[in-house]
Design a protein around this motif. Sequence first.
Motif, PDB file in Angstrom:
ATOM      1  N   THR A 180      -1.556  13.082   0.690  1.00  0.00           N
ATOM      2  CA  THR A 180      -0.868  11.808   0.511  1.00  0.00           C
ATOM      3  C   THR A 180       0.199  11.593   1.583  1.00  0.00           C
ATOM      4  OG1 THR A 180      -1.219  12.084  -1.854  1.00  0.00           O
ATOM      5  CG2 THR A 180       0.297  10.368  -1.177  1.00  0.00           C
ATOM      6  N   SER A 181       0.972  12.650   1.885  1.00  0.00           N
ATOM      7  CA  SER A 181       2.032  12.468   2.881  1.00  0.00           C
ATOM      8  C   SER A 181       1.447  12.259   4.284  1.00  0.00           C
ATOM      9  CB  SER A 181       3.004  13.650   2.853  1.00  0.00           C
ATOM     10  OG  SER A 181       2.310  14.877   2.956  1.00  0.00           O
ATOM     11  N   GLU A 182       0.278  12.858   4.556  1.00  0.00           N
ATOM     12  CA  GLU A 182      -0.370  12.623   5.856  1.00  0.00           C
ATOM     13  C   GLU A 182      -0.864  11.177   5.932  1.00  0.00           C
ATOM     14  OE1 GLU A 182      -0.486  14.778   8.384  1.00  0.00           O
ATOM     15  OE2 GLU A 182      -1.880  13.802   9.760  1.00  0.00           O
ATOM     16  N   LEU A 183      -1.339  10.638   4.820  1.00  0.00           N
ATOM     17  CA  LEU A 183      -1.770   9.233   4.806  1.00  0.00           C
ATOM     18  C   LEU A 183      -0.573   8.309   5.047  1.00  0.00           C
ATOM     19  CD1 LEU A 183      -4.120   7.240   4.352  1.00  0.00           C
ATOM     20  CD2 LEU A 183      -3.508   7.187   1.951  1.00  0.00           C
ATOM     21  N   ILE A 184       0.577   8.674   4.468  1.00  0.00           N
ATOM     22  CA  ILE A 184       1.789   7.887   4.703  1.00  0.00           C
ATOM     23  C   ILE A 184       2.147   7.911   6.184  1.00  0.00           C
ATOM     24  CG2 ILE A 184       4.280   7.788   4.243  1.00  0.00           C
ATOM     25  CD1 ILE A 184       3.647   8.709   1.388  1.00  0.00           C
TER      26      ILE A 184
ATOM     27  N   ALA B 117       0.836  -1.201   0.000  1.00  0.00           N
ATOM     28  CA  ALA B 117       0.000   0.000   0.000  1.00  0.00           C
ATOM     29  C   ALA B 117       0.872   1.253   0.000  1.00  0.00           C
ATOM     30  CB  ALA B 117      -0.927   0.000   1.214  1.00  0.00           C
ATOM     31  N   THR B 118       1.930   1.214   0.822  1.00  0.00           N
ATOM     32  CA  THR B 118       2.822   2.376   0.882  1.00  0.00           C
ATOM     33  C   THR B 118       3.480   2.627  -0.471  1.00  0.00           C
ATOM     34  OG1 THR B 118       3.271   1.771   3.165  1.00  0.00           O
ATOM     35  CG2 THR B 118       4.692   3.425   2.199  1.00  0.00           C
ATOM     36  N   ALA B 119       3.912   1.546  -1.140  1.00  0.00           N
ATOM     37  CA  ALA B 119       4.535   1.697  -2.457  1.00  0.00           C
ATOM     38  C   ALA B 119       3.566   2.331  -3.440  1.00  0.00           C
ATOM     39  CB  ALA B 119       4.998   0.334  -2.969  1.00  0.00           C
ATOM     40  N   LEU B 120       2.305   1.860  -3.403  1.00  0.00           N
ATOM     41  CA  LEU B 120       1.287   2.420  -4.302  1.00  0.00           C
ATOM     42  C   LEU B 120       1.060   3.894  -4.011  1.00  0.00           C
ATOM     43  CD1 LEU B 120      -1.338  -0.472  -4.407  1.00  0.00           C
ATOM     44  CD2 LEU B 120       0.084   0.343  -6.286  1.00  0.00           C
ATOM     45  N   ILE B 121       1.000   4.219  -2.708  1.00  0.00           N
ATOM     46  CA  ILE B 121       0.766   5.611  -2.323  1.00  0.00           C
ATOM     47  C   ILE B 121       1.938   6.495  -2.736  1.00  0.00           C
ATOM     48  CG2 ILE B 121       0.561   7.151  -0.348  1.00  0.00           C
ATOM     49  CD1 ILE B 121      -1.059   4.978   1.012  1.00  0.00           C
ATOM     50  N   LEU B 122       3.155   5.974  -2.551  1.00  0.00           N
ATOM     51  CA  LEU B 122       4.335   6.754  -2.949  1.00  0.00           C
ATOM     52  C   LEU B 122       4.299   7.026  -4.444  1.00  0.00           C
ATOM     53  CD1 LEU B 122       7.223   5.259  -0.812  1.00  0.00           C
ATOM     54  CD2 LEU B 122       6.396   7.609  -0.805  1.00  0.00           C
ATOM     55  N   ASN B 123       3.814   6.049  -5.187  1.00  0.00           N
ATOM     56  CA  ASN B 123       3.679   6.205  -6.634  1.00  0.00           C
ATOM     57  C   ASN B 123       2.697   7.341  -6.942  1.00  0.00           C
ATOM     58  OD1 ASN B 123       4.064   5.549  -9.371  1.00  0.00           O
ATOM     59  ND2 ASN B 123       2.095   4.451  -9.339  1.00  0.00           N
ATOM     60  N   ALA B 124       1.548   7.307  -6.248  1.00  0.00           N
ATOM     61  CA  ALA B 124       0.552   8.369  -6.426  1.00  0.00           C
ATOM     62  C   ALA B 124       1.148   9.717  -6.032  1.00  0.00           C
ATOM     63  CB  ALA B 124      -0.685   8.086  -5.578  1.00  0.00           C
ATOM     64  N   PHE B 125       1.923   9.693  -4.951  1.00  0.00           N
ATOM     65  CA  PHE B 125       2.563  10.909  -4.453  1.00  0.00           C
ATOM     66  C   PHE B 125       3.457  11.529  -5.521  1.00  0.00           C
ATOM     67  CE2 PHE B 125       5.916  13.089  -2.045  1.00  0.00           C
ATOM     68  CZ  PHE B 125       5.142  13.883  -1.219  1.00  0.00           C
ATOM     69  N   GLN B 126       4.273  10.659  -6.112  1.00  0.00           N
ATOM     70  CA  GLN B 126       5.239  11.147  -7.093  1.00  0.00           C
ATOM     71  C   GLN B 126       4.545  11.703  -8.332  1.00  0.00           C
ATOM     72  OE1 GLN B 126       7.620   8.397  -9.084  1.00  0.00           O
ATOM     73  NE2 GLN B 126       9.373   9.759  -9.275  1.00  0.00           N
ATOM     74  N   SER B 127       3.490  10.990  -8.790  1.00  0.00           N
ATOM     75  CA  SER B 127       2.847  11.441 -10.021  1.00  0.00           C
ATOM     76  C   SER B 127       1.947  12.646  -9.783  1.00  0.00           C
ATOM     77  CB  SER B 127       2.057  10.297 -10.661  1.00  0.00           C
ATOM     78  OG  SER B 127       1.154   9.766  -9.738  1.00  0.00           O
ATOM     79  N   ASN B 128       1.693  12.955  -8.506  1.00  0.00           N
ATOM     80  CA  ASN B 128       0.847  14.110  -8.223  1.00  0.00           C
ATOM     81  C   ASN B 128       1.601  15.258  -7.568  1.00  0.00           C
ATOM     82  OD1 ASN B 128      -1.748  13.519  -9.223  1.00  0.00           O
ATOM     83  ND2 ASN B 128      -1.998  12.022  -7.604  1.00  0.00           N
ATOM     84  N   LEU B 129       2.924  15.211  -7.645  1.00  0.00           N
ATOM     85  CA  LEU B 129       3.686  16.329  -7.092  1.00  0.00           C
ATOM     86  C   LEU B 129       3.284  17.608  -7.796  1.00  0.00           C
ATOM     87  CD1 LEU B 129       7.303  15.134  -6.369  1.00  0.00           C
ATOM     88  CD2 LEU B 129       5.503  15.811  -4.803  1.00  0.00           C
ATOM     89  N   VAL B 130       3.058  17.490  -9.104  1.00  0.00           N
ATOM     90  CA  VAL B 130       2.448  18.604  -9.823  1.00  0.00           C
ATOM     91  C   VAL B 130       0.958  18.299  -9.845  1.00  0.00           C
ATOM     92  CG1 VAL B 130       2.347  19.890 -11.962  1.00  0.00           C
ATOM     93  CG2 VAL B 130       4.501  18.895 -11.209  1.00  0.00           C
ATOM     94  N   PHE B 131       0.244  18.839  -8.853  1.00  0.00           N
ATOM     95  CA  PHE B 131      -1.178  18.482  -8.750  1.00  0.00           C
ATOM     96  C   PHE B 131      -1.966  19.149  -9.862  1.00  0.00           C
ATOM     97  CE2 PHE B 131      -5.441  18.669  -6.823  1.00  0.00           C
ATOM     98  CZ  PHE B 131      -5.600  17.321  -6.613  1.00  0.00           C
ATOM     99  N   PHE B 132      -1.554  20.347 -10.250  1.00  0.00           N
ATOM    100  CA  PHE B 132      -2.232  21.023 -11.359  1.00  0.00           C
ATOM    101  C   PHE B 132      -1.243  21.896 -12.125  1.00  0.00           C
ATOM    102  CE2 PHE B 132      -2.914  23.603  -7.528  1.00  0.00           C
ATOM    103  CZ  PHE B 132      -2.366  24.808  -7.927  1.00  0.00           C
ATOM    104  N   TYR B 133      -1.602  22.218 -13.367  1.00  0.00           N
ATOM    105  CA  TYR B 133      -0.793  23.115 -14.188  1.00  0.00           C
ATOM    106  C   TYR B 133      -1.525  24.446 -14.315  1.00  0.00           C
ATOM    107  CZ  TYR B 133       1.630  18.846 -15.562  1.00  0.00           C
ATOM    108  OH  TYR B 133       2.339  17.685 -15.548  1.00  0.00           O
ATOM    109  N   SER B 134      -0.769  25.530 -14.334  1.00  0.00           N
ATOM    110  CA  SER B 134      -1.399  26.838 -14.549  1.00  0.00           C
ATOM    111  C   SER B 134      -1.613  27.032 -16.049  1.00  0.00           C
ATOM    112  CB  SER B 134      -0.499  27.940 -13.994  1.00  0.00           C
ATOM    113  OG  SER B 134       0.670  28.039 -14.792  1.00  0.00           O
ATOM    114  N   PRO B 135      -2.538  27.896 -16.465  1.00  0.00           N
ATOM    115  CA  PRO B 135      -2.749  28.142 -17.896  1.00  0.00           C
ATOM    116  C   PRO B 135      -1.458  28.519 -18.624  1.00  0.00           C
ATOM    117  CG  PRO B 135      -4.538  29.098 -16.645  1.00  0.00           C
ATOM    118  CD  PRO B 135      -3.553  28.587 -15.644  1.00  0.00           C
TER     119      PRO B 135
END
Lengths: 148, 244, 57
Positions: free
Chosen positions: B128-132, A21-39
């Motif tokens: 996400t980091s809080e969940l970790i 679960a932690t590995a999956l979450i870390l994966n999500a974490f990494q791919s969402n470091l840029v949660f959004f892009y500005s115009p």
Amino acid sequence: MKSRHKKLLVILLGLSGLGIATALILNAFQSNLVFFYSPSEVAEGKAPLDRAFRIGGLVEDGSVQRDADGLTVRFVVTDTAKSMPVVYKGILPDLFKEGKGVVAEGKMGADGLFNSSQVLAKHDENYMPPEAAHALEQAAKAQQTLAQ
Amino acid sequence: MKLYTFASPATFYHLAGKLIPWFAWSAGLLTLWGLYISFFLAPTDFQQSEAYRIIFIHVPAAWMSMFIYLVMAFWGAIGLAFNTRLSFMMARALAPTGAMFTFVALWTGALWGKPMWGAWWVWDARLTSELILLFLYVGIIALWAAIDDVKRGDRAGSLLTLIGAINVPIIYFSVIWWNTLHQGASISVTKAPSMAAIMLQGMLVMAVAAWFYTIAVALVRVRRIILERERHTEWAKAILEGDQ
Amino acid sequence: MEWASWSEFWDMAGYGLYVWGSFGVTALCVLIEVILLKRAGTDTLRRLKRMQQWEEQ
């Protein structure tokens, strides 16, 4: 002895489940470091146009339009430098307002229209009673007229 | 009496016993005061109306979730460096309360996010980091439960705590380092708080209440751990016999 | 005073479910922790006393 083994097995299973679960979450974490892009970033070609991504910015003043069906909303997201038109069909969060922060998830259409599947409101960290907010607004307006 | 005598489990056992009621009662009274401010003195918010009142639990719980972890890491490091028995016991006594506050921070965050943002959960860096952090707490507690040998368990758990400590600054600074849906901090050392004074007061009172609660609960837990580990000593035997 | 009536207080401007869901579950968590702590305390004491009696024989 047997129950001891059983206990150890359960714990090992639990720990490895937690690890996965932690590995999956870390994966999500990494791919969402840029949660959004500005115009602006979208205009610079930083956003992945071939798949869904999120844009973030302010809802441009006076840009919100509702279609006749009552569900479809059109608005413009701006970061004051660049702006992007967005279309969304669904329920908007309570804090969705012109001039306020917004994050929209969706895909870029060929026509440059961002087809959004989810709209989230991004609010700031200011908390105050309405009267105080009103007073601040008045003060800002007074300053503007003075400047003119 | 020298300071290090407090570090002896026997002295600490008795000292903790005397302190617990003070912390527990203070925690209770402060909670009542904090709730009174939260619901009856603090005005409504200009943007979020009454939904913002979740902040009076959410922020203190989130602070505690990170702070307790750092204290655990501190005791773990002391224990690993100086091999002091009591510090490992302190680390063990804090973990369940830390996990509880992490869960509360996530839960209240979801209930706040749904009406305000429009989503129960998003995978942004802060959430996400809080969940970790929750997974770290659960993992550490499970590790302690899994290793029967006390000394080895102490060391393994504290090592995991120390490795995971990197996550705490990541949680705290995530809203600055990356773009997140979660807003920035309303209170920090570098700028004036962006909150009305009475709202801030309510939040701080609730935070101090959470502090005192944590201390009281951790002391109760550490006394139990001390008694368990020291049961062959004369003082512990006297307690077990005298307290029939 | 912020509230005109109790029903307004419980309603929380329509956010009652979220506000009370937050405060309620937190109270429940604290309650559960305190109860578990109490129970673990008496259990441990009983177990240690039994072990001591057994060892003395």
